[in-house]
Design a protein around this motif. Structure first.
Motif, PDB file in Angstrom:
ATOM      1  N   PRO B   6       5.145  -0.235  -2.544  1.00 47.06           N
ATOM      2  CA  PRO B   6       5.060   1.195  -2.282  1.00 47.06           C
ATOM      3  C   PRO B   6       6.299   1.673  -1.520  1.00 47.06           C
ATOM      4  N   VAL B   7       6.856   2.795  -1.942  1.00 43.32           N
ATOM      5  CA  VAL B   7       8.025   3.341  -1.239  1.00 43.32           C
ATOM      6  C   VAL B   7       7.758   4.808  -0.903  1.00 43.32           C
ATOM      7  N   LYS B   8       8.102   5.182   0.318  1.00 43.52           N
ATOM      8  CA  LYS B   8       7.828   6.543   0.766  1.00 43.52           C
ATOM      9  C   LYS B   8       9.133   7.305   0.954  1.00 43.52           C
ATOM     10  N   ASN B  36      12.141   5.402   2.997  1.00 39.88           N
ATOM     11  CA  ASN B  36      11.818   4.838   4.301  1.00 39.88           C
ATOM     12  C   ASN B  36      12.559   3.504   4.472  1.00 39.88           C
ATOM     13  N   ASP B  39      10.956   0.325   3.561  1.00 42.06           N
ATOM     14  CA  ASP B  39      10.641   0.161   2.143  1.00 42.06           C
ATOM     15  C   ASP B  39      11.860  -0.347   1.369  1.00 42.06           C
ATOM     16  N   SER B  62       5.217   5.467  -5.552  1.00 42.80           N
ATOM     17  CA  SER B  62       5.316   6.413  -4.453  1.00 42.80           C
ATOM     18  C   SER B  62       4.261   7.492  -4.609  1.00 42.80           C
ATOM     19  N   ILE B  63       3.730   7.919  -3.484  1.00 47.97           N
ATOM     20  CA  ILE B  63       2.783   9.021  -3.475  1.00 47.97           C
ATOM     21  C   ILE B  63       3.482  10.167  -2.767  1.00 47.97           C
ATOM     22  N   PRO B  94      -2.279   7.992   5.701  1.00 46.79           N
ATOM     23  CA  PRO B  94      -2.302   6.574   5.347  1.00 46.79           C
ATOM     24  C   PRO B  94      -3.617   6.100   4.692  1.00 46.79           C
ATOM     25  N   VAL B  97      -3.485   7.252   1.196  1.00 39.91           N
ATOM     26  CA  VAL B  97      -2.423   6.493   0.519  1.00 39.91           C
ATOM     27  C   VAL B  97      -2.953   5.102   0.175  1.00 39.91           C
ATOM     28  N   VAL B 115       4.688  -4.018   1.652  1.00 41.65           N
ATOM     29  CA  VAL B 115       4.601  -2.674   2.208  1.00 41.65           C
ATOM     30  C   VAL B 115       5.520  -2.611   3.425  1.00 41.65           C
ATOM     31  N   GLY B 116       6.064  -1.432   3.723  1.00 43.10           N
ATOM     32  CA  GLY B 116       6.844  -1.281   4.946  1.00 43.10           C
ATOM     33  C   GLY B 116       5.941  -1.387   6.162  1.00 43.10           C
ATOM     34  N   ALA B 119       6.145   3.886   8.491  1.00 43.92           N
ATOM     35  CA  ALA B 119       6.923   4.996   7.948  1.00 43.92           C
ATOM     36  C   ALA B 119       7.554   5.710   9.133  1.00 43.92           C
ATOM     37  N   ASP B 122       5.697   9.485  10.176  1.00 40.69           N
ATOM     38  CA  ASP B 122       4.435   9.561  10.921  1.00 40.69           C
ATOM     39  C   ASP B 122       4.282   8.430  11.929  1.00 40.69           C
ATOM     40  N   CYS B 124       2.899   5.655  11.779  1.00 39.43           N
ATOM     41  CA  CYS B 124       1.490   5.246  11.862  1.00 39.43           C
ATOM     42  C   CYS B 124       1.292   3.731  11.895  1.00 39.43           C
ATOM     43  N   GLN B 126       0.047   1.597   9.618  1.00 43.35           N
ATOM     44  CA  GLN B 126      -1.325   1.220   9.269  1.00 43.35           C
ATOM     45  C   GLN B 126      -1.587   1.072   7.776  1.00 43.35           C
ATOM     46  N   THR B 127      -0.758   1.632   6.909  1.00 45.36           N
ATOM     47  CA  THR B 127      -1.100   1.687   5.485  1.00 45.36           C
ATOM     48  C   THR B 127      -1.326   0.294   4.875  1.00 45.36           C
TER      49      THR B 127
HETATM   50  N1  LIG Z   1       3.214   8.347   0.477  1.00 48.97           N
HETATM   51  C1  LIG Z   1       3.502   7.054   0.367  1.00 48.97           C
HETATM   52  N2  LIG Z   1       3.964   6.550  -0.803  1.00 48.97           N
HETATM   53  C2  LIG Z   1       4.261   5.241  -0.913  1.00 48.97           C
HETATM   54  N3  LIG Z   1       4.144   4.361   0.080  1.00 48.97           N
HETATM   55  C3  LIG Z   1       3.697   4.797   1.270  1.00 48.97           C
HETATM   56  C4  LIG Z   1       3.357   6.154   1.479  1.00 48.97           C
HETATM   57  N4  LIG Z   1       2.946   6.286   2.754  1.00 48.97           N
HETATM   58  C5  LIG Z   1       3.040   5.059   3.324  1.00 48.97           C
HETATM   59  N5  LIG Z   1       3.491   4.160   2.431  1.00 48.97           N
HETATM   60  C6  LIG Z   1       3.745   2.728   2.655  1.00 48.97           C
HETATM   61  O1  LIG Z   1       3.130   2.342   3.876  1.00 48.97           O
HETATM   62  C7  LIG Z   1       4.111   1.917   4.823  1.00 48.97           C
HETATM   63  C8  LIG Z   1       3.644   2.212   6.225  1.00 48.97           C
HETATM   64  O2  LIG Z   1       3.414   3.587   6.403  1.00 48.97           O
HETATM   65  P1  LIG Z   1       2.600   4.168   7.658  1.00 48.97           P
HETATM   66  O3  LIG Z   1       1.323   3.440   7.737  1.00 48.97           O
HETATM   67  O4  LIG Z   1       2.446   5.616   7.357  1.00 48.97           O
HETATM   68  O5  LIG Z   1       3.469   3.940   8.871  1.00 48.97           O
HETATM   69  C9  LIG Z   1       5.400   2.549   4.356  1.00 48.97           C
HETATM   70  O6  LIG Z   1       6.524   1.824   4.799  1.00 48.97           O
HETATM   71  C10 LIG Z   1       5.226   2.482   2.837  1.00 48.97           C
HETATM   72  O7  LIG Z   1       5.521   1.182   2.359  1.00 48.97           O
END
Ligand SMILES: Nc1ncnc2c1ncn2[C@@H]1O[C@H](COP(=O)(O)O)[C@@H](O)[C@H]1O
Ligand SMILES: Cc1cc2nc3c(=O)[nH]c(=O)nc-3n(C[C@H](O)[C@H](O)[C@H](O)COP(=O)(O)OP(=O)(O)OC[C@H]3O[C@@H](n4cnc5c(N)ncnc54)[C@H](O)[C@@H]3O)c2cc1C
Lengths: 315, 248
Positions: B6-8, B36, B39, B62-63, B94, B97, B115-116, B119, B122, B124, B126-127
């Motif tokens: 997944p890439v944001k 990101n 990613d 990607s979303i 998240p 997502v 997964v990263g 992000a 945000d 966060c 957690q995704t």
């Molecule tokens: N809208 C999105 N589309 C694709 N991947 C996402 C998206 N949001 C979060 N991710 C993936 O989740 C990771 C952690 O995001 P977060 O939990 O928001 O900090 C990111 O590095 C991405 O790999």
């Protein structure tokens, strides 16, 4: 329903991150009137549970001991928390590596959105949290039935000790077979811990090598009885271990005194230290952005300044 | 084995964002957007695993808004094989997502999802963990080293006290940390080739996911700034100041 605080501990000792997260839990309880239970999960963690039972404001400690919980692997720990969740309104923990690993897994299984890294409790369901490396602060209100929260410990003072409350042994997790612990390479140090130190000396890329980092930064840290931090550039270059990194993607600290040596002050670094009480910057570039947040700026070559600084401190 | 990444699309990490004075959010008009940074690292890791013969295909997803196609094209130019764009103009939390990614994973059946760790908009973090929980598979977060065996992966994780190495059963979700690798740049010919690589368009509804936010953002503000203090001329003066402030 009560609040469940997941304790951070190193097997036998309780981390003071728990007492800081407890302060956030007490603030929530101040709005909701909820009781606070602390969960200590581990293989050999009774001493940590005893320390948790002495924290003021805690009404009960749950002690789950099982070999499967020895290394805080996400899968068995999440199973345990999900099983306990129906009895709680709020599940929270300090935003340590361990809690950041397990709590989102729990949140997803409960079908709730985690509120990550809160820095302020506004009301029982409303919190402030930093976004964009702390360049903006969001106030968010959760509509979920169970709140799953991680707490930025640097933003909360540690709760005091009080009397002592009962410890209830509960069934531990069972191994899920999904993951296995192989080894740890954890630093053992006599120095104060970065996350809770009152003083921190941090070195940047300017240190140039692991040897100079050691020869220049560590003596000053010893004089000040300080923990040692580093910029990402210093860690990436191998001058300092990864767990010393301060910043958006490293540790967030707020000591009484933060001394940044040869660190430019990128926003990602500032994200981890700009709430320190007193910031000192030592940098040879008078335009370095770190000076914009420093209470005391000293423009100069660190290799000349630091020995003088150390001497002046000792005199 | 297929790898899903997944890439944001986020505000570029060099941009210093501003909160809108009316508290309604962060100013995103005319701001440079990029993939990101975490990613980029997961795409790079997937490509290295494919080059080492450990993976057969790298699928990026990607979303986000239509413009997230640019982010996917960047990943394709780096070397990913195909892309899925789950298009929505809403800002997706998240949890939602992760639910959409579960749908993609159930359709694609990857052996590994990279997964990263976080992000950088945000923050966060957690995704990936949520996705692993929803799929009921193993997770290894904050990876600084990834080795794939037959049915398992050996992952070194950056934890608070140093490093931890664990072994996870595949399929698994691994979240990547900054020191895992140095992502490559896409070459001009590869950027041209990426334009022709397959990109499938979907919507959150295709996966039956309700993306209504669970967190209501009441207010967004800039933190209280801290003014610059004083410049001192010498180490002695510095110590005098610190003694005065009572911190040494
Ligand atoms: N809208 C999105 N589309 C694709 N991947 C996402 C998206 N949001 C979060 N991710 C993936 O989740 C990771 C952690 O995001 P977060 O939990 O928001 O900090 C990111 O590095 C991405 O790999
Ligand atoms: C997604 C992402 C996340 C990141 N997360 C973090 C993070 O968590 N923490 C973090 O720190 N960074 C992080 N970074 C990196 C950050 O952007 C900077 O690259 C990094 O902080 C720079 O480190 P530095 O200040 O040591 O190096 P530089 O920026 O190279 O600065 C070195 C400084 O030393 C000074 N100097 C050189 N020689 C001397 C001398 N002899 N005496 C005195 N001063 C001297 C120079 O003037 C310069 O200001 C992240 C970046 C990204 C993209």
């Amino acid at each position: 329903m009560p609040i469940l605080l997941l304790a951070e501990h190193a097997g036998r000792s309780l981390s003071d991150q728990t007492a800081k997260a407890l302060t956030a839990a007490l603030k929530i309880a101040g709005f909701s009137g909820a009781e606070i239970h602390v969960l200590v999960a581990g293989a050999d963690a009774r001493p940590a549970a005893e320390a948790a039972a002495r924290l003021a404001g805690v009404t009960k400690v749950l002690l789950a001991q099982d070999a499967a919980l020895a290394h805080q692997l996400a899968e068995p720990l999440a199973d345990l928390l999900v099983a306990l969740a129906p009895a709680y309104d709020v599940i929270l923990a300090s935003a340590t590596a361990s809690a950041r690993n397990v709590l989102p897994r729990v949140a997803a299984r409960l079908d709730v959105m985690q509120v990550s890294d809160i820095v302020e409790v506004v009301s029982a369901d409303t919190f402030k949290r930093p976004i964009y490396a702390g360049n903006a602060i969001q106030t968010v209100q959760s509509s979920d039935a169970t709140l799953v929260i991680t707490v930025r410990a640097a933003s909360f003072a540690a709760a005091a000790e009080g009397g002592t409350v009962p410890i209830e042994a509960i069934a531990g997790g069972t191994s899920t077979g999904l993951s296995r612990f192989l080894s740890d390479a954890l630093a053992v140090s006599e120095r104060p811990e970065l996350a809770s130190a009152r003083r921190i000396v941090s070195g940047g890329r300017a240190l140039g090598s692991v040897e100079t980092f050691r020869d220049v930064i560590l003596p000053l840290a010893d004089t000040l009885d300080a923990a040692v931090g580093a910029s990402r550039a210093a860690v990436d270059a191998g001058y300092a271990p990864n767990d010393w990194q301060v910043g958006q993607t490293g540790k967030v600290v707020a000591p009484e005194l933060y001394i940044a040596v040869g660190i430019s002050g990128a926003i990602q670094h500032l994200a981890g230290m700009k709430d320190s009480k007193v910031i000192v910057a030592i940098n040879k570039d008078p335009e370095a952005p770190i000076f914009q947040v420093a209470d005391y700026g000293l423009v100069g070559d660190l290799f000349e300044v630091l020995p003088e600084f150390d001497r002046a401190l000792r005199s | 084995m297929k790898i899903l990444v997944p890439v944001k699309r986020v505000v570029d990490h060099n941009v210093k964002i501003r909160a809108r004075p009316d508290g309604s959010g962060v100013e995103l008009a005319n701001v440079k957007m990029s993939m990101n940074p975490f990613d980029e690292i997961s795409v790079e890791q997937a490509l290295r695993l494919k080059e080492a013969g450990k993976a057969s295909e790298v699928v990026v997803v990607s979303i986000g808004p239509a413009k997230a196609e640019e982010t996917l094209r960047t990943a394709l130019a780096m070397g990913a094989d195909r892309a899925v764009l789950v298009e929505t103009d809403a800002s997706v939390e998240p949890l939602a997502v992760a639910k959409i990614l579960r749908g993609v994973a159930e359709a694609e059946r990857p052996g590994l999802i990279l997964v990263g760790k976080q992000a950088i908009d945000d923050d966060c973090n957690q995704t990936g963990q949520m996705l692993a929980g929803l799929l009921g598979v193993a997770q290894a977060t904050f990876a600084s080293r990834v080795e794939i065996e037959d049915q398992t992966a050996r992952i070194t994780r950056e934890v608070d006290g140093g490093l931890q190495t664990i072994e996870v059963t595949l399929p698994a979700v691994v979240t990547v940390d900054l020191r895992l690798n140095e992502p490559r740049y896409a070459s001009l010919p590869n950027i041209m080739k990426a334009k022709k690589k397959p990109l499938e368009r979907k919507t959150p509804a295709d996966f039956g996911v309700d993306i209504a936010p669970r967190l209501r953002v009441l207010w967004t503000e800039e933190p209280a700034g801290r003014g610059a203090g004083v410049k001192v001329a010498s180490a002695r003066e510095l110590v005098a100041g610190l003694r005065n402030a009572g911190v040494v």
